[in-house]
Design a protein around this motif. Structure first.
Motif, mmCIF file in Angstrom:
data_model
loop_
_atom_site.group_PDB
_atom_site.id
_atom_site.type_symbol
_atom_site.label_atom_id
_atom_site.label_comp_id
_atom_site.label_asym_id
_atom_site.label_seq_id
_atom_site.Cartn_x
_atom_site.Cartn_y
_atom_site.Cartn_z
ATOM 1 N N GLY A 184 -30.227 -51.674 0.308
ATOM 2 C CA GLY A 184 -31.310 -51.674 -0.554
ATOM 3 C C GLY A 184 -32.537 -50.832 -0.107
ATOM 4 N N GLU A 185 -32.749 -49.823 -0.904
ATOM 5 C CA GLU A 185 -33.997 -48.681 -0.500
ATOM 6 C C GLU A 185 -35.335 -49.430 -0.112
ATOM 7 N N HIS A 186 -35.744 -50.593 -0.679
ATOM 8 C CA HIS A 186 -36.681 -51.489 -0.468
ATOM 9 C C HIS A 186 -36.828 -52.023 0.809
ATOM 10 N N ARG A 187 -35.681 -52.096 1.815
ATOM 11 C CA ARG A 187 -35.741 -52.262 2.820
ATOM 12 C C ARG A 187 -35.786 -51.641 4.018
ATOM 13 N N ILE A 188 -35.714 -50.146 3.583
ATOM 14 C CA ILE A 188 -35.495 -49.099 4.788
ATOM 15 C C ILE A 188 -36.835 -48.907 5.519
ATOM 16 N N ALA A 189 -37.826 -48.978 4.777
ATOM 17 C CA ALA A 189 -39.251 -48.736 5.676
ATOM 18 C C ALA A 189 -39.354 -49.981 6.552
ATOM 19 N N GLY A 190 -39.238 -51.285 5.904
ATOM 20 C CA GLY A 190 -39.386 -52.242 6.960
ATOM 21 C C GLY A 190 -38.421 -52.242 8.277
ATOM 22 N N LEU A 191 -37.097 -51.888 8.008
ATOM 23 C CA LEU A 191 -36.179 -51.801 9.132
ATOM 24 C C LEU A 191 -36.718 -50.726 10.055
#
Length: 454
Positions: A62-69
């Protein structure tokens, strides 16, 4: 910063790995990443940086997790280098570039260093760069590395072409066969399998990049403000008894995501590595088993020769204890692989074929298992040239629609075993990993019987 290219085969892996290693040797703490579901490149990134190579795949997590990862994997580092996938704008088929290198670059707010294979290129390079920069102006092309340059005159012409479109050349790599990594039917040979030769290859690439690339200019390109994003953390409820989960590793089973072990531990598991090429027994107290993907077909004879471990795994699986097998792990549980006897948990035979099965799958759990309740939805990825030649009678793990819209039943669930060709990313569904650890609880003492998973 993100290392991208117009197309596959341009030299992204060579340049990205070389940059990581050269920057580390120059004193930087480098965080390595790879766009997409690739398992092989991150192994070389790990050699180059001394840190786990991590994947950034919006399709799987999911794109919403990319910055956090990205923030999670970058902690404690001075610079992050993200190797792209395919061409800059190539993403999931039939989407507007979802999961592409450009998509990820925008999600993390990073500039792009563009690698161009200069063979056969002259002034037309200006048109190529103009087109890529103008196609999506929200993607910042910050500089160019010219790869496979044939001569000093060739370099001068290419530099002039870059000047025409106002893009700086940050490096020029000459044609040299030593600036490459060994390949095989699914891509590169894994770093673990390549051993000392992989280390030597990374060293040679690092030396070439240090000589031919302006590292100060690379650092300047990467000096962008950090995004105000909290690092990803596995938000799962932990069990109290710390069940031992054995995870297969070694040269035959290298296809795993770094976050998998992190989520297992967050869920309360004590993780122990078992190498099916060397170890003859499961770790003491094993209550769950993870068999990731890899290249078991390259090691079938040696895997088969380790009879004590094969028999131990067969007994463990038949006890009803949780077993999670993906792709290579599925083949290891089969009756045989290319004629070599395997664990025999699955009444099927694996064989190599000339056909590559590749692509994302939107799957629905067909059967309750230690990982998923029936009806659960995930997005996974297939990537293999093997197939199971004998149909098995166990219920399937997944249902999905093929490219021709026909229904597909794939994998199998039997007792506590969930085995499938489908690779999934634990950060996309950490609850499945936590469910797996909870399913280990009855087997901590090693005396439980079979369990029904609803």
């Amino acid at each position: 910063m993100v290392v991208a290219a117009p197309a596959s085969g341009s030299g992204k892996t060579t340049v990205a790995t070389g940059l990581m290693a050269a920057l580390r040797r120059a004193g930087s703490r480098v965080a390595p990443f790879k766009v997409g579901p690739d398992y092989i490149d991150p192994g070389y990134h790990g050699l180059a940086t001394g840190r786990p190579g991590r994947n950034l795949d919006p399709v799987l997590v999911g794109e919403h997790r990319i910055a956090g990862l990205f923030a999670h994997g970058s902690r404690g580092c001075d610079i992050a280098v993200v190797e792209g996938v395919m061409g800059l704008f190539d993403g999931r088929v039939d989407t507007a570039g979802v999961g592409s290198t450009a998509h990820v670059a925008k999600l993390i707010g990073a500039p792009v260093l563009f690698v161009v294979d200069a063979r056969g290129q002259s002034r037309s390079l200006a048109a190529l760069l103009h087109g890529f920069r103008g196609y999506d102006p929200t993607v910042r092309l910050g500089g160019v590395i010219l790869n496979q340059v044939g001569s000093q005159r060739h370099e001068q012409v290419l530099r002039s072409a870059c000047d025409e479109v106002g893009l700086d050349v940050l490096g020029v790599l000459p044609r040299d066969p030593q600036f490459s990594l060994p390949s095989r039917h699914l891509g590169l040979v894994t770093a673990v399998e390549h051993g000392p030769e992989a280390v030597a290859a990374v060293d040679a690439i690092a030396a070439a990049v240090a000589q031919h690339v302006d590292l100060d200019a690379v650092r300047a390109l990467a000096s962008v403000p950090s995004m105000a994003v909290a690092p990803w953390e596995p938000q799962v409820e932990a069990v109290r008894d710390e069940p031992v989960v054995a995870v297969a590793g070694g040269a035959a089973f290298t296809f795993g995501y770094a976050e998998h072990v992190e989520v297992l531990r967050a869920a309360g598991a004590a993780v122990a590595v078992v190498d099916p090429l060397r170890d003859e027994r499961l770790p003491a107290g094993t209550a769950g088993l993870v068999l990731p993907g890899g290249f078991p077909e390259q090691h079938a004879e040696a895997l088969s020769a380790n009879v004590p471990l094969r028999e131990a795994i067969a007994r463990f699986a038949r006890s009803g204890a949780p077993v999670h097998a993906e792709c290579g792990g599925l083949l290891y549980l089969a009756r045989s692989l290319d004629g070599h006897e395997m664990c025999g948990v699955l009444d099927a035979d694996g064989v190599m074929t000339p056909r590559l099965t590749l692509g994302y799958r939107d799957a629905v759990a067909a059967t309750g298992s230690p990982l998923h309740a029936p009806g659960s939805r995930v997005t996974g990825h297939e990537f293999h040239r093997t197939q199971l030649s004998t149909p098995h009678s166990a219920p399937p793990a997944w249902h999905w629609r093929g490219v021709d819209s026909r229904p597909v039943a794939e994998g199998f669930v039997a007792g506590g075993v969930h085995a499938s060709y489908l690779h999934t990313h634990p950060a996309g569904d950490p609850d499945a990993v936590a469910r797996f650890v909870r399913a280990c609880h009855p087997f901590v003492a090693g005396s439980a019987g079979g369990t029904v998973f609803a």
